[in-house]
Design a protein around this motif. Sequence first.
Motif, PDB file in Angstrom:
ATOM      1  N   HIS A   3     -95.905  -6.615 -23.035  1.00 33.17           N
ATOM      2  CA  HIS A   3     -94.878  -7.576 -23.038  1.00 33.17           C
ATOM      3  C   HIS A   3     -94.842  -8.292 -24.470  1.00 33.17           C
ATOM      4  O   HIS A   3     -95.293  -9.224 -24.680  1.00 33.17           O
ATOM      5  CB  HIS A   3     -95.332  -9.044 -21.984  1.00 33.17           C
ATOM      6  N   LYS A  22     -90.088  -3.519 -11.553  1.00 28.77           N
ATOM      7  CA  LYS A  22     -91.380  -4.364 -11.251  1.00 28.77           C
ATOM      8  C   LYS A  22     -90.905  -5.340 -10.410  1.00 28.77           C
ATOM      9  O   LYS A  22     -90.011  -6.184 -10.765  1.00 28.77           O
ATOM     10  CB  LYS A  22     -92.037  -4.770 -12.557  1.00 28.77           C
ATOM     11  N   TYR A  26     -95.898 -16.081  -9.307  1.00 26.48           N
ATOM     12  CA  TYR A  26     -94.770 -17.232 -10.483  1.00 26.48           C
ATOM     13  C   TYR A  26     -93.827 -17.607  -9.208  1.00 26.48           C
ATOM     14  O   TYR A  26     -92.867 -17.266  -9.438  1.00 26.48           O
ATOM     15  CB  TYR A  26     -94.200 -16.192 -11.390  1.00 26.48           C
ATOM     16  N   HIS A  76     -96.568  -6.907  -9.247  1.00 28.21           N
ATOM     17  CA  HIS A  76     -97.442  -7.773  -9.678  1.00 28.21           C
ATOM     18  C   HIS A  76     -97.969  -8.373  -8.200  1.00 28.21           C
ATOM     19  O   HIS A  76     -97.266  -9.287  -7.618  1.00 28.21           O
ATOM     20  CB  HIS A  76     -97.112  -8.979 -10.505  1.00 28.21           C
ATOM     21  N   MET A  85    -105.245 -14.924 -17.728  1.00 28.27           N
ATOM     22  CA  MET A  85    -104.213 -13.973 -17.445  1.00 28.27           C
ATOM     23  C   MET A  85    -103.931 -14.219 -16.023  1.00 28.27           C
ATOM     24  O   MET A  85    -104.850 -14.357 -15.351  1.00 28.27           O
ATOM     25  CB  MET A  85    -104.367 -12.607 -17.997  1.00 28.27           C
ATOM     26  N   GLY A  86    -102.816 -13.621 -15.577  1.00 23.24           N
ATOM     27  CA  GLY A  86    -102.726 -13.403 -14.126  1.00 23.24           C
ATOM     28  C   GLY A  86    -102.455 -11.884 -13.766  1.00 23.24           C
ATOM     29  O   GLY A  86    -101.788 -11.159 -14.211  1.00 23.24           O
ATOM     30  N   ASP A 116    -101.205  -4.884 -20.272  1.00 24.08           N
ATOM     31  CA  ASP A 116    -100.687  -6.135 -20.066  1.00 24.08           C
ATOM     32  C   ASP A 116    -100.902  -6.988 -21.401  1.00 24.08           C
ATOM     33  O   ASP A 116    -100.769  -7.946 -21.302  1.00 24.08           O
ATOM     34  CB  ASP A 116    -101.387  -6.611 -18.910  1.00 24.08           C
ATOM     35  N   ASN A 171    -100.091 -17.422 -19.551  1.00 26.46           N
ATOM     36  CA  ASN A 171    -100.956 -16.355 -19.181  1.00 26.46           C
ATOM     37  C   ASN A 171    -100.716 -15.076 -19.853  1.00 26.46           C
ATOM     38  O   ASN A 171     -99.634 -14.630 -20.083  1.00 26.46           O
ATOM     39  CB  ASN A 171    -100.610 -15.975 -17.563  1.00 26.46           C
TER      40      ASN A 171
END
Length: 500
Positions: free
Chosen positions: A65, A155, A160, A188, A293-294, A322, A343
């Motif tokens: 990301h 994805k 969230y 996710h 982080m998640g 990630d 995150n």
Amino acid sequence: MTDQCRIVIKGGKVVNEDRSETADVLLEDGLIQAVGPNLQVPPGTRVIDACGKLVLPGGIDTHTHMELAFMGTVAVDDFHTGTKAAVAGGTTMILDFVIPQKGASLLKAYERWRSTADPKVCCDYSLHVAVTWWDDTVKKEMEMLVRERGVNSFKMFMAYKDVFMLRDHELYAAFSHCKEIGAIAQVHAENGDLIAEGAKKILSLGITGPEGHELCRPEEVEAEATQRAITIAHSVNCPLYVVHVMSKSAAKVVANARRNGRVVFGEPIAAGLGTDGTHYWNKDWAHAAGFVMGPPLRPDPSTPGYLMDLLANDDLNLTGTDNCTFSVCQKALGKDDFTKIPNGVNGVEDRMSVIWEKGVHSGKMDENRFVAVTSSNAAKIFNLYPQKGRIAKGSDADLVIWDPTATRLISTKTHHQAVDYNIFEGMVCHGVPLVTISGGRVVYEGGRVLAEPGTGRFIPRKPYAEFVYKRIKQREEVRKPSAVARKPYSGEVMSLASNR
Ligand code: URP
Ligand code: ZN
Ligand code: ZN
Ligand code: ZN
């Protein structure tokens, strides 16, 4: 004068996912032109001696990301620093995520990501697109992205809540559509409702620090969503890819599903393989927040080793990072409330060395499996193989000359990323990239990144990756439910009216 566009790598051990052989590799015009013993070296060719070293397909990081706008701020590693760091670590391709806001056009978001990334990338890249809401325009845009823009993976977030999360009926529709258009569905997998309730509960107990992030989303929150996603995907015969598998519980769900014949792939990440969630209990707030982080890293210290064991035996299949980096002052947005800590963690530079150290140096996997989980499997799943992920005539000249016995110390002081800390700080890894070659150009050598921004390319991907879709298509053919042929029922039918 040597022609920098023609390179021979001499005498290294060329490692593919299925075999290793001592051979020379000739590169020209961005492609591998020949692989074999004692290749003739045309005059003016640059010769790189790789005796005693390994020559590996460049790493493919399936999950980054770069410069993501998220939780009120923007990830500090952009497509330039992020891909510089990638090549310094032996990675020659990243797959980043386009994440449109709910209600926003997927196509416009994709175009924006392209125009952001194209002038900055130092290595090749491709894009997954997130589906964060659902209606007919999203459906049409997914089709256009597949047909015209080189996207074959979407994805969906199960976490969230109110931001990116989809409900089960939307997952069902999105997965069905992925199957229709030959894409792979990515999830996710965390239960967003349980996280929202859990966060309120933990805050009400007066726990505001980073440990609250893990406490409000324990392993079963990840495992439940993983199982749910697999069930929904199976019900529509859609191939599923679970991103960032972080816990033993979720990994077991993926492994069991694979053993039950489901077309599902699991992606552990460098963070989950190389470190753990005990850091959330560190007394230094900034240190602890750096690992947020998640889904979270898990406090069970046996988790990284367990995930590596499953990765070694193909219960889990490939690795990303990630990479979504926020510096300490950005993490500090959540200094009084863990739910506001942006995150994300680093990994794009260190993934290859961390996996070599914990996977190969430890004796859990061999060099060929290393290539499979850092490069070839990604290329196969995302339909890039053998253009990427293989050292063979005709493949892209993306390689890394790897010293398996040298060690390097991971540190913020020496890393190439823009972020001001490193979750692997102090880790000594065997397995060091000496030279990285991307598109036939030396982009990293002697500890220096030589790549120029904008020299990487966007790599389009076609739908219906054989590695994923052969089984799906066959199942579609042979597992169609059919009605039983019988005579119509001719007996009495009770009257509902008379039953009142
Ligand atoms: O904490 C994470 N994972 N940040 C990036 C966004 C995501 O969920 O992948
Ligand atoms: Zn995610
Ligand atoms: Zn720590
Ligand atoms: Zn992510």
